[in-house]
Design an enzyme around this catalytic site. Structure first.
Site, PDB file in Angstrom:
ATOM      1  N   ASP A 240       0.800  -1.277  -0.022  1.00  0.00           N
ATOM      2  CA  ASP A 240      -0.039   0.073   0.139  1.00  0.00           C
ATOM      3  C   ASP A 240       0.888   1.196  -0.088  1.00  0.00           C
ATOM      4  O   ASP A 240       0.461   2.264  -0.486  1.00  0.00           O
ATOM      5  CB  ASP A 240      -0.807  -0.019   1.138  1.00  0.00           C
ATOM      6  N   LYS A 251      -0.939  -5.154   4.258  1.00  0.00           N
ATOM      7  CA  LYS A 251      -2.122  -5.507   5.153  1.00  0.00           C
ATOM      8  C   LYS A 251      -1.358  -6.203   6.348  1.00  0.00           C
ATOM      9  O   LYS A 251      -0.554  -7.035   6.286  1.00  0.00           O
ATOM     10  CB  LYS A 251      -3.044  -6.670   4.146  1.00  0.00           C
TER      11      LYS A 251
END
EC number: 5.3.1.23
Length: 353
Positions: A240, A251
């Protein structure tokens, strides 16, 4: 695109709406939503109806372009002021994935050079569509660059969903598996369920089965045992946000997999486009970590599994230090050593093109 690629697109532009695959309903139901307002776009991103860093960026880009069509002024300066307000609001939907701000800033830049409001509105739509088109080719190239890391018969572990529905097509971490299928390479994927929102169970297992890819689902706590008993040859995950030194936000649970991979001497790969790098920050300590609703942990699919009053710590992401990463697979190649130097050189070269 091979004929057997049956995974639906997660985001599509329509003239009066942004059409998204509602990932909160998978795998029980394939439902599409038509987003027509700024509030719709914000809610879809914040509540994970659309998720995955590239797909978030694409949705936000389409959303900004769509909202711009309703700005009622012929004055370019007034138009840009209102556009910046909308951009800033959408940018707050989720704090960790850098693709969100990257896409919104790119769209704003496309409008700032316009000589009229109509030109700005047209530029915004074209730029948003271009972001989606580029992302598909980027993901395909990431998969191509990753293919040589695996051989037929390998078993590979992943977490969360860095697949086709997290991007415009193919995915990042899952891209090599789609390409391997077209080349008759036999790869087996072990997908961690990914508590608490179960993206691995609900999304990765579903999409790989849709695509005819060999996948086995495991709980997160089975990862170490599975690495040992199933001869896992590599771990590959998405990202991300990636800092200048290679530290990677992904995650929650990714950091733990990286530690396990090191313990079992298994290579641990990150797959991500250049748009996921944030070279403005020096290391993972500077990456904001989103904390989500405690009820995501207290409940599963609406069923209470813990006392309602129990305190919950629910970070959506963790940071994997660069020294646990064997390589970062991008559309431009694989970064495998001296992460900060290679990342700096890569972005310096990009600035010249």
């Amino acid at each position: 695109m091979p004929e057997q690629f049956a995974v639906p697109r997660s985001v599509e532009w329509e003239e009066t709406s942004v059409k998204i695959l509602n990932q909160q309903k998978l795998p029980e139901k394939t439902e599409y939503l038509h987003l027509t307002t700024k509030e719709d776009i914000y809610d879809a991103i914040q509540t994970l109806k659309v998720r995955g860093a590239p797909a978030i960026g694409i949705t936000a880009a389409f959303g900004l372009a769509l909202c711009a069509q309703s700005i009622d002024t012929s004055d370019v300066s007034a138009f840009l002021r209102e556009l910046r307000k909308i951009k800033d609001e959408l940018n707050q939907a989720r704090p960790t994935a850098v693709n969100l701000s990257w896409a919104l800033n790119r769209l704003l830049k496309s409008a700032e050079g316009a000589k009229s409001v109509n030109e700005a509105k047209t530029n915004l739509v074209h730029e948003a569509i271009q972001i989606q088109v580029e992302d598909e080719e980027t993901c395909r190239q990431i998969g191509q660059n990753a293919l040589h890391l695996f051989k037929s018969g390998d078993s590979i572990m992943t977490i969360c969903n860095a697949g086709s529905i997290a991007t415009s097509r193919y995915g990042t971490a899952l891209s090599p598996f789609y390409l391997a299928k077209t080349k008759d390479l036999d790869l087996h994927i072990y997908a961690c369920e990914t508590r608490p929102v179960l993206q691995g169970a609900r999304l990765t297992a579903w999409e790989l089965m849709q695509g005819g890819i060999d996948v086995t689902l495991i709980t997160d706590s089975m990862a170490a045992h599975t690495m040992k008993e199933k001869n896992i040859s590599a771990v590959i995950v998405g990202a991300d946000r990636i800092a200048r030194n290679g530290d990677t936000a992904n995650k929650i649970g990714t950091f733990g997999l990286a530690i396990l991979a090191k313990a079992f001497q298994i290579p641990f790969f990150i797959a991500a486009p250049l748009s996921t790098f944030d070279v403005s920050i020096s290391c993972g300590d500077d990456i904001p970590i989103e904390e989500r609703d405690p009820d995501e942990v207290r409940r599963i699919n609406g069923t209470q599994i813990a006392p309602q009053e129990v305190p919950v710590f629910n970070p959506a992401f963790d940071i994997t230090p660069h020294d646990l990463i064997s390589g970062i697979i991008t559309e431009k190649g694989i970064i495998t050593d001296r992460f900060e130097e290679e990342i700096e050189a890569l972005f310096s070269a990009e600035a010249l093109t």
